[in-house]
Design an enzyme around this catalytic site. Structure first.
Site, short mmCIF file in Angstrom:
data_model
loop_
_atom_site.label_atom_id
_atom_site.label_comp_id
_atom_site.label_asym_id
_atom_site.label_seq_id
_atom_site.Cartn_x
_atom_site.Cartn_y
_atom_site.Cartn_z
N GLY A 48 0.85 -1.19 0.00
CA GLY A 48 0.00 0.00 0.00
C GLY A 48 0.88 1.24 0.00
N GLY A 52 -0.64 8.61 0.89
CA GLY A 52 -0.88 8.72 2.32
C GLY A 52 0.28 8.24 3.17
N TYR A 53 -0.07 7.53 4.25
CA TYR A 53 0.95 7.07 5.18
C TYR A 53 1.84 5.99 4.59
CZ TYR A 53 -0.72 9.69 9.26
OH TYR A 53 -1.04 10.68 10.17
N LEU A 136 -2.22 -0.96 3.61
CA LEU A 136 -3.17 -1.16 2.52
C LEU A 136 -4.52 -0.54 2.87
CD1 LEU A 136 -3.11 -2.58 -0.22
CD2 LEU A 136 -4.03 -4.61 0.89
N TYR A 222 -5.98 3.96 13.51
CA TYR A 222 -6.35 5.27 14.03
C TYR A 222 -7.36 5.03 15.15
CZ TYR A 222 -8.22 9.98 14.44
OH TYR A 222 -8.62 11.19 14.95
N TYR A 232 -16.18 5.24 14.12
CA TYR A 232 -14.87 4.65 13.84
C TYR A 232 -14.62 3.44 14.74
CZ TYR A 232 -10.15 4.49 12.03
OH TYR A 232 -9.00 4.08 11.40
N LYS A 241 -10.24 -3.13 13.03
CA LYS A 241 -9.01 -2.70 13.69
C LYS A 241 -8.68 -3.59 14.88
CE LYS A 241 -8.23 0.72 10.89
NZ LYS A 241 -7.09 0.65 9.95
N VAL A 271 -5.66 14.06 6.15
CA VAL A 271 -6.54 13.92 5.00
C VAL A 271 -5.91 12.94 4.01
CG1 VAL A 271 -7.72 15.09 3.10
CG2 VAL A 271 -7.42 16.26 5.29
N THR A 272 -6.58 11.83 3.79
CA THR A 272 -6.20 10.86 2.77
C THR A 272 -7.45 10.47 2.00
OG1 THR A 272 -6.60 8.92 4.17
CG2 THR A 272 -4.40 9.92 4.29
#
Length: 393
Positions: A48, A52-53, A136, A222, A232, A241, A271-272
């Site tokens: 991935g 982003g990250y 990913l 997150y 979330y 998660k 922000v992604t």
């Protein structure tokens, strides 16, 4: 063509090749200026890797740690009449800008075939891995064993959830009503976003004897504020998660003979493409960014991941772990002064005062940068071949 942003909901259907390159090169230059990191990383795989990250992790590994890197992502190439996805341009720019070995495999990271391709590339070109970053972000997964196509669902659990959210396009604070997820929604979301595929990557690499002594692997999560927990952490996504946490413990046991470890790293809100799709979170981020910028504490993707490597992965670092064994790099975002002010503003924010209380321009700017727009020094009136002269079909 002259390439302009075309936005549909939380997706931009175009990407600017020069802008994407400028975005990637800017991140690489930041890492080079920030200084090298001794983390014992010579060979890294990033699953991935294209935005982003994940992209930030690959950049820090290469430009900060001096590592050779293999990346895995699924992106759409350009044609003479259509731009590529941003990640395609990002991967190209990264490979051209960094020193050392840098190769990207394009395809379905969930598949056995791509894992086999990665194993072959690592064995032939790199040697044993020191680090695997699993970052990913996909809404769907075709299971390699059953062939079933799982679709994730970002839904609350229990009752219908009514919460404030933000229409970013219109700049309006709205209320959304989100129907609760079912048991099937939970199962599918866990199948897509849980830890099983991470485990499959480790199994494939371990069976090929491609993990170095002391090998480490990270997956990102997150946790966030209790303001966003209902959609979330306490929703279908949270169940996924939790499964990533389970997988980390299982992988660590698998790596015991190498002295290796698997950790989940809890990161700050940015922000992604993935985070933009989650209802409620956009409003939270607009408030959070304004507050952190006012106090000189805001970090974008690349600065945050540099801090992760430099303070948590560097040789001799004392990791900041929570009771679940996660590495916590969200400490600034979740500090009481920041969260206290976010909650105060959350209670009073409305369309009429969002410009005063939140950072809507910053949110929009970050969103456009994902796709290569709004970067300084880029001529957005240039007539470009979106394929950049390459023979793509």
């Amino acid at each position: 063509m002259v390439i302009k942003p075309r936005i549909r909901g939380f997706i931009c259907t175009t990407a600017h090749p020069r802008g994407c390159a400028a975005h990637v090169n800017g991140q690489i230059e930041y890492i080079r200026s920030a200084g090298p990191i001794d983390a014992g990383v010579k060979n890294a795989l990033v699953v991935g890797c294209s935005g982003g990250y994940g992209l930030a992790s690959r950049i820090v590994a290469a430009a900060g740690c001096g590592a050779d890197t293999l990346g895995v992502s699924l992106e759409k190439p350009p044609s003479s009449k259509r731009t590529a996805t941003a990640g395609w341009y990002n991967n190209l720019a990264f490979e051209e800008a960094v020193d050392g070995y840098a190769r990207t495999l394009d395809g379905d990271a969930f598949s056995d075939e791509l894992k086999a391709d990665a194993v072959e590339a690592i064995r032939n070109d790199m040697g044993k891995l020191d680090l695997l970053v699993y970052s990913l972000a996909s809404p769907v997964r075709r299971h390699p064993r059953t062939g079933f196509l799982h679709r994730s669902a970002l839904k609350p659990l229990g009752e219908t959830l009514r919460m404030k959210s933000l229409n970013v396009d219109k700049g309006e604070v709205i209320e959304v009503a989100l129907e609760p997820g079912t048991e099937d929604d939970i199962a599918n979301t866990v199948a897509v976003m849980g830890g099983e595929d991470w485990e499959m990557w480790i199994d494939a690499l371990a069976e090929a004897d491609l993990l170095a002594p002391g090998f480490r692997t990270l997956a990102f999560t997150y946790l966030g504020s209790d303001l966003t927990w209902p959609i979330y952490w306490e929703g279908t996504l949270g169940k996924a998660k939790e499964d990533v946490d389970r997988a980390a413990a299982a992988i660590t046991r698998r790596l015991a003979h190498l002295g290796g470890s698997a950790r989940v790293a809890s990161l700050k809100a940015v922000v992604t493409q993935a985070s933009s799709a989650i209802p409620v979170v956009s409003l939270y981020m607009a408030l959070l960014f304004r507050i952190m910028k006012e106090r000189g504490l805001h970090e974008d993707c690349i600065r945050h991941i540099y801090r992760l490597y430099a303070t948590q992965l560097a040789t001799g670092a004392t990791q900041r772990l929570d009771e679940a064994g996660r590495i916590r790099v969200d400490d600034v975002e979740l500090s009481e002064p920041i969260q206290g002010e976010v909650k105060r503003r959350w209670g009073v924010v409305a369309t009429e005062n969002i410009a005063e209380l939140g950072d809507l321009p910053g949110f929009r700017e970050d969103f456009l940068k994902i796709f290569g727009f709004g970067l300084a020094g880029v001529d957005y009136e240039e007539d470009l071949d979106p394929a950049l002269g390459r023979d793509v079909r």
